[in-house]
Design an enzyme around this catalytic site. Structure first.
Site: not given
Ligand code: F6P
Length: 320
Positions: A72, A128, A214, A223, A252
């Protein structure tokens, strides 16, 4: 077109390596040189790169993550950072830049376009699946399958103990991943940020499910819906169900890409190099109705991709 640069940006996604391999091999077959910037936009700003050849991308097709690394990069959100990135491209005589990343990365790329002569093409890669212009992003299928494999196991214990499980999956502010996963595991309830829900309705559904036999159930929550721990506690308090929370998390984002993610990566790479060799820039490649297409970068950045409400309705019927 003589020299192409490639960079992986933002959150990694399984299949990014397959896309790098595709870019390098297809570009080299057209006699272009390829550079790989390291650590996402950070590397473009700092002028840190590796020359890439067909041999240097051997053995990566099946690997998760990205051999170029990613980050990032807050500096790239500021004009100074963007200008430095443009200077790097000019000093290395880069004619075309391929960005393998998600929404946020493409927004940065759009701004970079104002400062560089290099042609820019985006390849959507994000678990995503929230990029406008493509029905699927690289890594989405893999992430969904990773979560499904985990949740199938959770279903076993949910049934044995007659418990309700709240399972939080990723997706940032969007519900594409949760919807896909929820449908695939047969979740009794799917919660996505795009659809507002009332807690009382949720409690009522769980009470009704228990009344009709059920006793266990799965709630797949994106999230982006908020505090799932609190919600799980509220459900337990307001229904007779015993509720547990399970957060699937960063698993994931990793793992070997599925065949589908690899194939999509190779097809997107092919289209991206084709666009650059035809001197077309400011584009994002995508999948629409089974075809590989391109859309304007600006349109992709400025348009919000819609979640299909029919899929949610289907999920509700299937859960009865
Ligand atoms: O955009 C991919 C993702 O994994 C999102 O699903 C999640 O909210 C975010 O990145 C997490 O970001 P970071 O890797 O900066 O913690």
């Amino acid at each position: 077109m003589k020299r192409i640069a490639v960079v992986t940006t933002g959150g990694d996604a399984p299949g990014m390596n397959a896309a790098i391999r595709g870019i390098v091999r297809i570009a080299c077959s057209k006699k272009f040189q390829v550079l790989g910037f390291r650590r996402g936009w950070e590397g473009v700003i700092a002028n840190t790169f590796t020359p890439l050849t067909p041999r240097s991308v051997g053995g990566i097709l099946q690997q998760g993550g990205t051999i170029l690394h990613t980050s990032r990069c807050p500096e790239f959100k500021r004009r100074e950072g963007i200008k430095k990135a443009a200077e790097t491209l000019a000093s290395n005589h880069v004619d075309g830049l391929v960005i393998i990343g998600g929404n946020g990365s493409f927004k940065g790329a759009l701004e970079l376009g104002a400062y560089t002569d290099a042609l820019i093409v985006g390849i959507p890669a994000s678990i995503d699946n929230d990029v406008f212009g493509t029905e699927e992003t690289i890594g989405f299928d893999t992430a969904a399958n990773t979560a499904v494999a985990e949740i199938d196991k959770i279903r076993d214990t949910a049934v044995s103990h007659e418990r309700v499980f709240m399972i939080e999956v990723m997706g940032r502010e969007r519900g594409f991943l949760a919807l896909e996963i929820g449908l695939a595991v047969g979740a009794e309830i799917i919660l996505v940020p795009e659809v507002k829900y009332r807690n009382e309705d949720l409690f009522e559904t769980i009470r009704e499910n228990r009344a009709k036999g059920k006793k266990s159930g799965l709630i797949v929550a994106a999230e982006g819906v908020g505090n799932t721990r609190l919600l799980a506690e509220q459900i337990q308090r307001n229904t007779k169900a015993e509720v547990r929370l399970s957060i699937i998390g960063y698993a994931q984002r990793g793992g070997n890409p599925t065949a589908r993610s690899r194939l999509l990566a190779s097809l997107f790479a092919n289209k991206a190099v084709q666009l650059l060799s035809e001197k077309e820039g400011n584009k994002v490649v995508g999948l629409q109705d089974g075809k590989i297409v391109d859309v304007e970068l600006q349109k992709s950045c400025k348009t919000e991709k819609a979640l299909d409400p029919n899929l949610l309705r289907l999920a509700n019927v299937l859960a009865t």
